[in-house]
Motif scaffolding. Structure first.
Motif, PDB file in Angstrom:
ATOM      1  N   SER A   1       0.838  -1.193   0.000  1.00  0.00           N
ATOM      2  CA  SER A   1       0.000   0.000   0.000  1.00  0.00           C
ATOM      3  C   SER A   1       0.873   1.241   0.000  1.00  0.00           C
ATOM      4  CB  SER A   1      -0.907  -0.006   1.232  1.00  0.00           C
ATOM      5  OG  SER A   1      -0.122   0.122   2.398  1.00  0.00           O
ATOM      6  N   SER A   2       0.215   2.413   0.051  1.00  0.00           N
ATOM      7  CA  SER A   2       0.976   3.666   0.025  1.00  0.00           C
ATOM      8  C   SER A   2       1.762   3.880   1.312  1.00  0.00           C
ATOM      9  CB  SER A   2       0.025   4.842  -0.222  1.00  0.00           C
ATOM     10  OG  SER A   2      -0.934   4.910   0.819  1.00  0.00           O
ATOM     11  N   ARG A   3       1.407   3.148   2.375  1.00  0.00           N
ATOM     12  CA  ARG A   3       2.145   3.295   3.619  1.00  0.00           C
ATOM     13  C   ARG A   3       2.458   1.907   4.185  1.00  0.00           C
ATOM     14  NH1 ARG A   3      -0.193   6.169   8.997  1.00  0.00           N
ATOM     15  NH2 ARG A   3      -1.286   4.182   9.090  1.00  0.00           N
ATOM     16  N   PRO A   4       3.452   1.236   3.610  1.00  0.00           N
ATOM     17  CA  PRO A   4       3.798  -0.092   4.129  1.00  0.00           C
ATOM     18  C   PRO A   4       4.511   0.034   5.471  1.00  0.00           C
ATOM     19  CG  PRO A   4       5.356   0.565   2.430  1.00  0.00           C
ATOM     20  CD  PRO A   4       4.314   1.646   2.498  1.00  0.00           C
ATOM     21  N   LEU A   5       3.967  -0.597   6.485  1.00  0.00           N
ATOM     22  CA  LEU A   5       4.543  -0.562   7.820  1.00  0.00           C
ATOM     23  C   LEU A   5       4.735  -2.001   8.276  1.00  0.00           C
ATOM     24  CD1 LEU A   5       2.336   2.309   9.272  1.00  0.00           C
ATOM     25  CD2 LEU A   5       4.746   2.457   8.610  1.00  0.00           C
ATOM     26  N   PRO A   6       5.858  -2.592   7.930  1.00  0.00           N
ATOM     27  CA  PRO A   6       6.021  -4.028   8.163  1.00  0.00           C
ATOM     28  C   PRO A   6       6.039  -4.443   9.618  1.00  0.00           C
ATOM     29  CG  PRO A   6       8.049  -3.054   7.297  1.00  0.00           C
ATOM     30  CD  PRO A   6       6.978  -2.026   7.152  1.00  0.00           C
ATOM     31  N   PHE A   7       6.219  -3.493  10.554  1.00  0.00           N
ATOM     32  CA  PHE A   7       6.152  -3.904  11.959  1.00  0.00           C
ATOM     33  C   PHE A   7       4.744  -4.365  12.329  1.00  0.00           C
ATOM     34  CE2 PHE A   7       5.571   0.790  12.238  1.00  0.00           C
ATOM     35  CZ  PHE A   7       4.328   0.842  12.869  1.00  0.00           C
ATOM     36  N   GLU A   8       3.742  -4.022  11.499  1.00  0.00           N
ATOM     37  CA  GLU A   8       2.398  -4.531  11.740  1.00  0.00           C
ATOM     38  C   GLU A   8       2.342  -6.054  11.591  1.00  0.00           C
ATOM     39  OE1 GLU A   8      -1.013  -1.631  10.579  1.00  0.00           O
ATOM     40  OE2 GLU A   8       0.465  -1.496   8.964  1.00  0.00           O
TER      41      GLU A   8
ATOM     42  N   ARG B   1      11.747   4.399   3.015  1.00  0.00           N
ATOM     43  CA  ARG B   1      10.726   5.294   3.551  1.00  0.00           C
ATOM     44  C   ARG B   1      11.039   5.527   5.022  1.00  0.00           C
ATOM     45  NH1 ARG B   1       7.471   1.520   0.345  1.00  0.00           N
ATOM     46  NH2 ARG B   1       6.507   2.615  -1.422  1.00  0.00           N
ATOM     47  N   LEU B   2      10.907   6.767   5.463  1.00  0.00           N
ATOM     48  CA  LEU B   2      11.182   7.132   6.854  1.00  0.00           C
ATOM     49  C   LEU B   2       9.924   7.731   7.485  1.00  0.00           C
ATOM     50  CD1 LEU B   2      14.684   8.709   6.307  1.00  0.00           C
ATOM     51  CD2 LEU B   2      14.237   6.777   7.819  1.00  0.00           C
ATOM     52  N   TYR B   3       9.594   7.245   8.673  1.00  0.00           N
ATOM     53  CA  TYR B   3       8.419   7.715   9.389  1.00  0.00           C
ATOM     54  C   TYR B   3       8.840   8.123  10.794  1.00  0.00           C
ATOM     55  CZ  TYR B   3       6.182   4.839   5.779  1.00  0.00           C
ATOM     56  OH  TYR B   3       5.809   4.264   4.590  1.00  0.00           O
ATOM     57  N   ARG B   4       8.444   9.316  11.218  1.00  0.00           N
ATOM     58  CA  ARG B   4       8.738   9.709  12.591  1.00  0.00           C
ATOM     59  C   ARG B   4       7.935   8.804  13.530  1.00  0.00           C
ATOM     60  NH1 ARG B   4       7.935  15.355  15.791  1.00  0.00           N
ATOM     61  NH2 ARG B   4       5.769  14.872  15.329  1.00  0.00           N
ATOM     62  N   LEU B   5       8.635   8.154  14.438  1.00  0.00           N
ATOM     63  CA  LEU B   5       7.987   7.178  15.298  1.00  0.00           C
ATOM     64  C   LEU B   5       6.870   7.812  16.125  1.00  0.00           C
ATOM     65  CD1 LEU B   5       7.743   4.328  16.441  1.00  0.00           C
ATOM     66  CD2 LEU B   5       9.621   4.867  18.019  1.00  0.00           C
TER      67      LEU B   5
ATOM     68  N   ALA C   1      -3.778   1.938  17.077  1.00  0.00           N
ATOM     69  CA  ALA C   1      -3.547   0.612  16.497  1.00  0.00           C
ATOM     70  C   ALA C   1      -2.089   0.438  16.116  1.00  0.00           C
ATOM     71  CB  ALA C   1      -4.452   0.398  15.288  1.00  0.00           C
ATOM     72  N   LEU C   2      -1.497   1.484  15.542  1.00  0.00           N
ATOM     73  CA  LEU C   2      -0.087   1.395  15.166  1.00  0.00           C
ATOM     74  C   LEU C   2       0.801   1.346  16.408  1.00  0.00           C
ATOM     75  CD1 LEU C   2       0.148   3.842  12.125  1.00  0.00           C
ATOM     76  CD2 LEU C   2       0.008   1.347  12.098  1.00  0.00           C
ATOM     77  N   ALA C   3       0.429   2.089  17.428  1.00  0.00           N
ATOM     78  CA  ALA C   3       1.207   2.059  18.665  1.00  0.00           C
ATOM     79  C   ALA C   3       1.221   0.656  19.255  1.00  0.00           C
ATOM     80  CB  ALA C   3       0.635   3.052  19.674  1.00  0.00           C
ATOM     81  N   SER C   4       0.063   0.008  19.253  1.00  0.00           N
ATOM     82  CA  SER C   4      -0.020  -1.351  19.779  1.00  0.00           C
ATOM     83  C   SER C   4       0.804  -2.317  18.949  1.00  0.00           C
ATOM     84  CB  SER C   4      -1.483  -1.800  19.813  1.00  0.00           C
ATOM     85  OG  SER C   4      -1.588  -3.123  20.278  1.00  0.00           O
TER      86      SER C   4
ATOM     87  N   ALA D   1       5.748  -5.592  18.244  1.00  0.00           N
ATOM     88  CA  ALA D   1       6.873  -5.995  17.397  1.00  0.00           C
ATOM     89  C   ALA D   1       8.206  -5.675  18.059  1.00  0.00           C
ATOM     90  CB  ALA D   1       6.764  -5.301  16.037  1.00  0.00           C
ATOM     91  N   TRP D   2       8.295  -4.501  18.678  1.00  0.00           N
ATOM     92  CA  TRP D   2       9.538  -4.090  19.342  1.00  0.00           C
ATOM     93  C   TRP D   2       9.891  -5.039  20.476  1.00  0.00           C
ATOM     94  CZ3 TRP D   2      13.416  -0.803  18.418  1.00  0.00           C
ATOM     95  CH2 TRP D   2      14.252  -0.431  19.464  1.00  0.00           C
TER      96      TRP D   2
END
Length: 278
Positions: A7-14, A226-230, A238-241, A246-247
């Motif tokens: 997608s336009s915002r791939p966030l693999p930690f999900e 791609r860089l995203y400010r944490l 949902a992303l925080a969870s 993952a962390w």
């Protein structure tokens, strides 16, 4: 790897912590390089190439046919042309935000014969040039011969027109893209106060693709950063969870390889602030 990550915002930690596996999935060829959602990087990338060409580009003797075929494929995908007065892979790299890495069979092993590396995740073009897949993956836990061997088999079995994609991620201090050496970033994180983390911590996502070059039989490996400010990501519950899970689930091999020790206290502080956890 799930196609949902394309997608336009791939966030693999999900999908969980970083993993040392192949994790490649097919995508449509027309989605290979275009649209380039990181096109804002093109101007500073080209400026870097102009001033640091010897640092960001390297090649070995005999790579020119593969470079030329790769450059033609990239230019066609972009609907543009490349400068014939420059090394082809270098010239083609000016057209896309992605870094371009040419892999060819040499003495029975897939070997890096040319690359333009303007967004390196803590290694340089001259550290990679001339190395086999096994040597390139040697620092990764289980990388040589395990992961290197599995990727080598994928390279050898690639079909024409098949494009494979995977994602990798880490956390870094700062929003810098050109990071051939992480030592200054880690030193800055170690010295920084906790309140600096909100602006400095970024999730760095690598979108990697491979495809075979039909004429030469070489493989072109691409890397888009791609860089995203944490802190911005953690503002979404949902992303925080997902990030927190993952962390914390990343095992010690992952943490040691990623050298996260300088970031641990900063990430913990942000998670406390944004995820509502002690």
């Amino acid at each position: 790897m799930s196609h949902a990550l394309s997608s336009s915002r791939p966030l693999p930690f999900e999908q969980g912590p970083p993993r040392f596996d192949v994790g490649l999935a097919p995508i449509e060829p027309q989605a290979w390089l275009m649209p380039d959602d990181q096109a804002d990087w093109l101007a500073p990338k080209n400026a870097l190439m102009d001033t640091e060409s010897d640092a960001v580009f390297a090649s070995v003797t005999g790579s020119m046919p593969g470079q030329l075929e790769a450059a033609q494929l990239v230019a066609t995908a972009c609907g543009q042309s490349f400068d014939p007065g420059e090394p082809p892979l270098f010239a083609a790299s000016r057209l896309v935000s992605d870094d371009l890495v040419l892999m060819e069979m040499r003495e029975g092993a897939w070997t890096n014969t040319a690359l333009c590396l303007c967004s390196p995740t803590f290694f340089s073009a001259h550290e990679a040039i001339g190395k086999s897949l096994f040597a390139l993956h040697r620092p990764v836990p289980g990388g040589d011969p395990g992961l290197g061997g599995r990727i080598s088999r994928v390279f050898s079995l690639l079909r024409d027109e098949l494009v494979l994609e995977r994602f990798n991620w880490t956390v870094q201090w700062s929003d810098a893209r050109y990071t051939p050496d992480a030592t200054p970033l880690r030193a800055a994180a170690t010295a920084a106060a906790l309140d600096a983390a909100r602006d400095a911590l970024h999730v760095r996502v690598e979108r990697q693709t491979i495809r075979r070059l039909p004429q030469t039989g070489a493989v072109l490996f691409t890397i888009r950063i791609r860089l995203y400010r944490l802190a911005d990501l953690l503002a979404d519950q949902a992303l925080a969870s997902a990030f927190q899970q993952a962390w914390h689930e990343a095992n010690q091999d992952v943490r040691a390889y990623k050298k996260w020790e300088s970031l641990e206290r900063h990430v913990a502080a942000l998670l406390c602030d944004y995820a509502g956890n002690p």
